[in-house]
Scaffold this active site. Structure first.
Site, mmCIF file in Angstrom:
data_model
loop_
_atom_site.group_PDB
_atom_site.id
_atom_site.type_symbol
_atom_site.label_atom_id
_atom_site.label_comp_id
_atom_site.label_asym_id
_atom_site.label_seq_id
_atom_site.Cartn_x
_atom_site.Cartn_y
_atom_site.Cartn_z
ATOM 1 N N HIS A 474 0.776 -1.191 -0.057
ATOM 2 C CA HIS A 474 0.127 0.157 0.087
ATOM 3 C C HIS A 474 0.743 1.160 -0.064
ATOM 4 O O HIS A 474 0.586 2.334 -0.657
ATOM 5 C CB HIS A 474 -0.988 0.126 1.147
ATOM 6 C CG HIS A 474 -2.151 -0.991 0.761
ATOM 7 N ND1 HIS A 474 -1.990 -2.150 1.438
ATOM 8 C CD2 HIS A 474 -3.237 -0.952 0.183
ATOM 9 C CE1 HIS A 474 -3.209 -2.747 0.867
ATOM 10 N NE2 HIS A 474 -3.970 -2.045 0.050
ATOM 11 N N ARG A 581 -11.617 3.447 -1.612
ATOM 12 C CA ARG A 581 -10.999 2.561 -0.564
ATOM 13 C C ARG A 581 -11.457 3.231 0.568
ATOM 14 O O ARG A 581 -10.670 3.953 1.155
ATOM 15 C CB ARG A 581 -9.301 2.451 -0.827
ATOM 16 C CG ARG A 581 -8.723 1.556 -1.715
ATOM 17 C CD ARG A 581 -7.308 1.555 -1.562
ATOM 18 N NE ARG A 581 -6.661 0.516 -2.528
ATOM 19 C CZ ARG A 581 -6.189 0.767 -3.546
ATOM 20 N NH1 ARG A 581 -6.012 1.934 -3.928
ATOM 21 N NH2 ARG A 581 -5.787 -0.422 -4.351
ATOM 22 N N ARG A 617 -16.298 0.974 -2.090
ATOM 23 C CA ARG A 617 -16.070 -0.597 -1.638
ATOM 24 C C ARG A 617 -16.319 -0.464 -0.339
ATOM 25 O O ARG A 617 -15.917 0.431 0.674
ATOM 26 C CB ARG A 617 -14.394 -0.882 -1.900
ATOM 27 C CG ARG A 617 -14.193 -2.263 -1.377
ATOM 28 C CD ARG A 617 -12.859 -2.679 -1.855
ATOM 29 N NE ARG A 617 -11.651 -1.879 -1.068
ATOM 30 C CZ ARG A 617 -10.502 -2.170 -1.323
ATOM 31 N NH1 ARG A 617 -10.166 -2.718 -2.228
ATOM 32 N NH2 ARG A 617 -9.585 -1.342 -0.426
ATOM 33 N N GLU A 713 -10.610 -11.075 -6.160
ATOM 34 C CA GLU A 713 -9.106 -11.043 -5.750
ATOM 35 C C GLU A 713 -8.868 -12.443 -5.433
ATOM 36 O O GLU A 713 -7.680 -12.717 -5.018
ATOM 37 C CB GLU A 713 -9.261 -10.141 -4.418
ATOM 38 C CG GLU A 713 -9.388 -8.701 -4.820
ATOM 39 C CD GLU A 713 -9.801 -7.827 -3.643
ATOM 40 O OE1 GLU A 713 -8.958 -7.106 -3.119
ATOM 41 O OE2 GLU A 713 -10.881 -8.166 -3.182
ATOM 42 N N ASN A 736 -4.142 -6.662 -7.524
ATOM 43 C CA ASN A 736 -2.846 -6.808 -6.640
ATOM 44 C C ASN A 736 -3.035 -8.061 -5.731
ATOM 45 O O ASN A 736 -2.339 -9.037 -5.485
ATOM 46 C CB ASN A 736 -3.160 -5.690 -5.662
ATOM 47 C CG ASN A 736 -3.011 -4.464 -6.256
ATOM 48 O OD1 ASN A 736 -2.546 -4.209 -7.548
ATOM 49 N ND2 ASN A 736 -3.543 -3.186 -5.935
ATOM 50 N N ASP A 737 -4.305 -8.087 -5.408
ATOM 51 C CA ASP A 737 -4.553 -9.449 -4.291
ATOM 52 C C ASP A 737 -4.869 -10.678 -5.133
ATOM 53 O O ASP A 737 -4.387 -11.861 -4.976
ATOM 54 C CB ASP A 737 -5.949 -9.252 -3.464
ATOM 55 C CG ASP A 737 -5.456 -8.480 -2.073
ATOM 56 O OD1 ASP A 737 -4.416 -8.926 -1.721
ATOM 57 O OD2 ASP A 737 -6.232 -7.504 -1.909
ATOM 58 N N ARG A 747 2.090 -9.708 -1.132
ATOM 59 C CA ARG A 747 2.037 -8.590 -1.968
ATOM 60 C C ARG A 747 3.197 -7.547 -1.496
ATOM 61 O O ARG A 747 3.520 -6.854 -2.003
ATOM 62 C CB ARG A 747 1.027 -8.000 -2.187
ATOM 63 C CG ARG A 747 0.104 -7.723 -1.165
ATOM 64 C CD ARG A 747 -1.260 -7.381 -1.203
ATOM 65 N NE ARG A 747 -1.483 -5.738 -1.823
ATOM 66 C CZ ARG A 747 -2.612 -5.150 -1.973
ATOM 67 N NH1 ARG A 747 -3.720 -5.843 -1.793
ATOM 68 N NH2 ARG A 747 -2.517 -3.780 -2.396
ATOM 69 N N CYS A 782 -8.990 -2.890 -11.376
ATOM 70 C CA CYS A 782 -8.684 -1.757 -10.498
ATOM 71 C C CYS A 782 -7.662 -1.871 -9.740
ATOM 72 O O CYS A 782 -7.123 -1.068 -8.748
ATOM 73 C CB CYS A 782 -9.737 -1.400 -9.566
ATOM 74 S SG CYS A 782 -10.169 -2.718 -8.289
HETATM 75 C C1 PEP Z 1 -6.536 -5.112 -5.458
HETATM 76 O O1 PEP Z 1 -6.355 -6.013 -4.407
HETATM 77 O O2 PEP Z 1 -5.962 -5.226 -6.735
HETATM 78 C C2 PEP Z 1 -7.151 -3.873 -5.097
HETATM 79 C C3 PEP Z 1 -7.463 -2.950 -5.709
HETATM 80 O O3 PEP Z 1 -7.497 -3.843 -3.797
HETATM 81 P P1 PEP Z 1 -6.419 -3.394 -2.567
HETATM 82 O O4 PEP Z 1 -5.253 -2.863 -3.293
HETATM 83 O O5 PEP Z 1 -6.926 -2.283 -1.730
HETATM 84 O O6 PEP Z 1 -6.233 -4.494 -1.825
HETATM 85 MG MG MG Z 2 -7.563 -5.970 -2.606
#
Ligand code: PEP
Ligand code: MG
Length: 846
Positions: A474, A581, A617, A713, A736-737, A747, A782
């Site tokens: 993050h 978020r 979300r 995810e 990402n997840d 990650r 996203c």
């Molecule tokens: C993701 O997991 O791709 C996502 C957009 O959520 P976050 O990065 O907030 O976990």
């Molecule tokens: Mg995520």
């Protein structure tokens, strides 16, 4: 009914490892056959982080004290120091009932537990425990042909009569520098032996092997011969241990092997930096950096997050009044303990992310904090009437001056370590400020928390270079959002780059050049100019829709983490907010925001976006985003535990409030409600049921523009898209997840960052599964992959029709879509699915 423990001597187990302490206690309890003894544990900083803490020890002593006193058993090194500090911090009456036991932890604990269960007094229990090794000693001595008192090797011609003698040759490329020296100190401190060493090659004086700072003064380089003299009960073990360690190169990776000492930027700093380019795409395939984390080019002087040294005057100013040595010493020990905890945390993280070999660099810092030579010097200054701060400052200065005088540049560079650790203690001692003003230049840091990344001033920070971290963490997302170029996972060597050294960073390609030559600087400037040109063109067209050359519209939305982001998104031409978020509203506060507060903030976001659709979300916490007021049980694997919708359904009151706030806003602006981390259809149906309840509670019927969707995810959710499709208006793929779960690569972990590549064909197959199973539902993406200009072809080609990206990336992504033809993109995507690797996909997209 269990027997009472009143009147029994209590025991406290102090260990670096909580698991070890628990196991030792379980073993001791086996010997008690049901009899009860109060035994408390003060071990580890948490379940998995090694360390000891005086506060924890004090609490354990208090809990174990049933009136008959407490015996404290410790493992080694700082466990002993922390226990001593705990005693110093206690009031006199309580302290008088506590004894520290010199016995080895396991043997001592078992004997002490048995004695205490037999109602022995504290001195009796202590005496029993102190003799705990006798059995093992006599057993082994009986079978040992040579004892410490009689043996001497051929080398030991001038050894004292009760000393063993030996020698070893150092083969490590940088000689006996901090890490191998730390291994020596650790080895000898574990044994009951007094070891001294000298550099035979340079004919140096003898120094104690238990002192890291003294060892460094030997100036041992590759090929030097080191003489050893050992006395004490475990002299033979110590000698053998040192010989074995030397033969293994002190467990240091050899030059040329992954992670080898010669492979780090820091080593080059010691040798005076050169102009080599560090490239994120490593040929050896090793997980390592630097890795591109936030696009853009930054050139500027290196600026560490280290604070300016504490003014020496303030340390000495404290010296004007008479000082009680005991109070001064206690203050110093408290400060040392606080810094030790900090370093242990950083070390634990380095170990997890980069492996033991790299983390061992911090062992040298830890050893300095209980370096006998250094502390003896401070103690005698304090006993002589100096206050803690000047005494510490003077002793640290002496050690670092000794190191700075060594001819070898690598060892000389260790003086900086001593100064940095010394400064940290001084700061803790004087209560000096620990906040970092944003430095102007290229920020070089271990790792940033999302909060720190959020606080950086983009007008001052040209770029960020992180020793650790990963592009999907993050903090990196935050840096992208703030338009600050960054590379991550550059390795701890970057932490030794001296402040002011010129750095060139390419956060798009993942390159870092230390002290670049003029032509390298010119090349980076040319890249920056090209990027700026493209950006200007994209910004000029940002308000227009993104339509492919053959007429397919792709929505380009923005990912938001604050109300301020919404204003940037509007200015950058975002078609919608594809991901809000909402965690930002819940993090860093004492309690959850109420319905009204949430409603007000969601409205502000909608207003800033001029009434465009906002995708809210629901709360996505757990794993890497814990909430202070929502205590969650410790999980061995938080990323596979209670997070996202799992947590929300487990705390329905939180979700109900949030849905009510969203529904109220949805009566005025188009709102999409999005559930994170959905794995099963049952989760979605339960969450939808709660949304229906919120609609009823709001009392105005179903809001007209309300859409409902899930984030994809979890790989299983991607595979089951067809089952979800009838119940959703959209899918939004969180790459990402999805990538971390598909490739089993955490990650935030820089050690596996190169595996967790969202362009891996395995991940793309999951995206494809969603697009094929979605039916009439819109498919969005996203995750950070959506913000990669090159990836637009493959995502659009697979059927993604909305890309939601960090606000500043909106113009460039729109421009990337406009360059596509959807049929060509489909062909590219098909080829990407057949590609063998992420690199092969990248080559297709180049
Ligand atoms: C993701 O997991 O791709 C996502 C957009 O959520 P976050 O990065 O907030 O976990
Ligand atoms: Mg995520």
């Amino acid at each position: 009914m269990p027997a009472s423990t009143a009147g029994r001597v209590g025991l406290v187990v102090v260990s670096h490892s909580r698991a070890l302490a628990r196991a030792a206690v379980a073993l001791a309890q086996e010997m008690l056959h049901g009899r009860r003894v109060p035994i408390e544990i003060a071990a580890g900083l948490d379940d998995t982080t090694f360390g000891t803490d005086a506060g924890q020890i004090m609490r354990a002593i208090k809990a174990a004290d049933r009136g008959a006193g407490v015996l404290v058993l410790m493992d080694l090194g700082s466990a002993v120091l922390s226990a001593e500090l705990a005693l110093e911090l206690m009031d006199d009456a309580a302290r008088d009932r506590v004894l520290l036991c010199p016995a080895p932890l396991v043997e001592g604990l078992i004997v002490a537990a048995v004695a205490a269960a037999g109602a022995a007094t504290l001195p009796e229990v202590a005496a029993e425990a102190a003799a705990a090794l006798a059995g093992k000693t006599s057993h082994l001595a009986a079978g040992t042909p040579e004892t410490a008192a009689t043996a001497a090797t051929a080398d030991g011609a001038d050894a004292e009569p009760d000393e063993l003698a030996g020698a070893f040759t150092v083969t490590n490329p940088h000689g006996l520098h901090a890490r191998p020296a730390a291994r020596v100190v650790q080895a000898v401190r574990m044994l009951d032996a007094r070891v001294r060493l000298r550099n035979r090659t340079t004919d140096s004086a003898w120094v104690p092997a238990s002192s890291l700072s003294k060892l460094a003064t030997l100036g041992v380089l590759r090929g030097h011969e080191v003489e050893v003299r050992v006395r004490g009960r475990q002299a033979r073990e110590a000698l053998d241990h040192l010989a074995a360690l030397a033969a293994r190169g002190f467990d240091e990776p050899t030059e040329g092997t992954p992670g080898g000492a010669g492979d780090r930027v820091g080593d080059r700093v010691g040798d005076r930096v050169d102009d080599r380019v560090r490239d994120g795409a490593r040929e050896d395939g090793r997980a390592g950096g630097p890795i591109a984390a936030s696009p853009g080019i930054g050139i500027g002087p290196a600026r560490s997050m280290r604070l300016a040294p504490v003014a020496v005057e303030s340390a000495w100013a404290d010296d004007s009044v008479a000082h009680d040595p005991e109070t001064q010493w206690r203050r110093l020990m408290e400060a040392v303990a606080a810094v030790r905890r900090d370093v242990q945390r950083v070390r634990a993280r380095a170990g997890r992310e980069l492996g033991e070999a790299e983390a061992a660099i911090f062992d040298a810092h830890l050893l300095l904090l209980d370096d006998g030579d250094l502390l003896d010097d401070v103690r005698s200054r304090v006993d002589g009437g100096q206050a803690a701060a000047p005494a510490w400052a003077a002793a640290v200065h002496r050690v670092s001056a000794e190191l700075a005088a060594i001819p070898d540049p690598y060892l000389r560079a260790r003086a900086a370590d001593v100064t940095a650790v010394g400064d940290q203690v001084l700061r803790a001692l004087l209560g000096a400020p620990t906040r970092h003003p944003t430095p102007a230049g290229v920020l070089v840091t271990g790792d940033l928390t999302p909060a720190e990344a959020a606080e950086l001033d983009p007008s001052r920070v040209a770029a960020v270079v992180q020793a650790f971290g990963s592009p999907m963490a993050h903090a990196a997302i935050m840096l992208r959002a703030r338009g600050i170029p960054a590379v991550v996972a550059a390795g701890p060597g970057v932490l030794s780059i001296p402040d002011g050294t010129l750095l060139a960073v390419d956060g798009t390609r993942g390159e870092l050049v230390v002290d670049p030559a003029a032509e390298v600087r010119a090349a980076f400037r040319a890249r920056a100019a090209d990027l700026a040109r493209r950006q200007r063109r994209a910004v000029a067209a940002a308000a227009s829709p993104a339509v492919t050359r053959d007429g397919v519209q792709v929505l380009v939305g923005a990912n938001l983490g604050s109300v301020a982001d919404a204003a940037v998104a509007a200015a950058c031409g975002a078609d919608l907010a594809g991901l809000v978020r909402t965690e930002f509203l819940f993090l860093g506060r004492a309690q959850a925001p109420g319905v009204d507060e949430q409603e007000a903030v969601y409205r502000q976001i909608a207003e800033a976006l001029g009434g465009r659709r906002i995708t809210l979300r629901t709360l996505d916490v757990g794993g890497d985003k814990p909430l202070g007021y929502l205590p969650m049980p410790a999980e061995a694997n938080p990323f596979l535990g209670v997070r996202g919708i799992r947590l929300a359904l487990g705390r329905p009151e939180l979700l109900a409030d949030q849905l009510l706030a969203m529904v109220r806003v949805a009566h005025n602006v188009p709102v999409s409600v999005m559930f994170p981390m959905v794995s099963t259809l049952d989760e979605l149906l339960r969450a939808r049921g709660m949304l229906d309840d919120a609609i009823k509670l709001a009392g105005r019927g179903e809001p007209p523009g309300l859409h409902v969707g899930i984030m994809v995810e979890v790989p299983a959710a991607a595979a089951k898209a067809r089952a979800f499709a009838p119940h959703v208006d959209f899918f939004s793929i969180g790459t990402n997840d999805l990538t971390q779960y598909a490739l089993a690569a955490e990650r935030g972990n820089s050690a596996v960052a190169s595996i967790g590549d969202a362009l891996d064909p395995g991940v793309l197959h999951l995206v494809d599964a969603v697009c094929r199973g979605a039916g009439a539902a819109l498919v969005a993406a996203c995750g950070e992959l959506a913000a990669d200009e090159r990836a637009a072809a493959v995502l659009v080609g697979l059927g993604v029709r909305e890309l939601s990206v960090t606000p500043r990336a909106v113009p460039l992504i729109k421009q990337a879509v406009r360059c596509l033809d959807s049929r060509d993109a489909a062909a590219t995507a098909a080829a990407a699915l057949d590609a063998p690797s992420a690199d092969a996909v990248r080559a297709l997209l180049a």
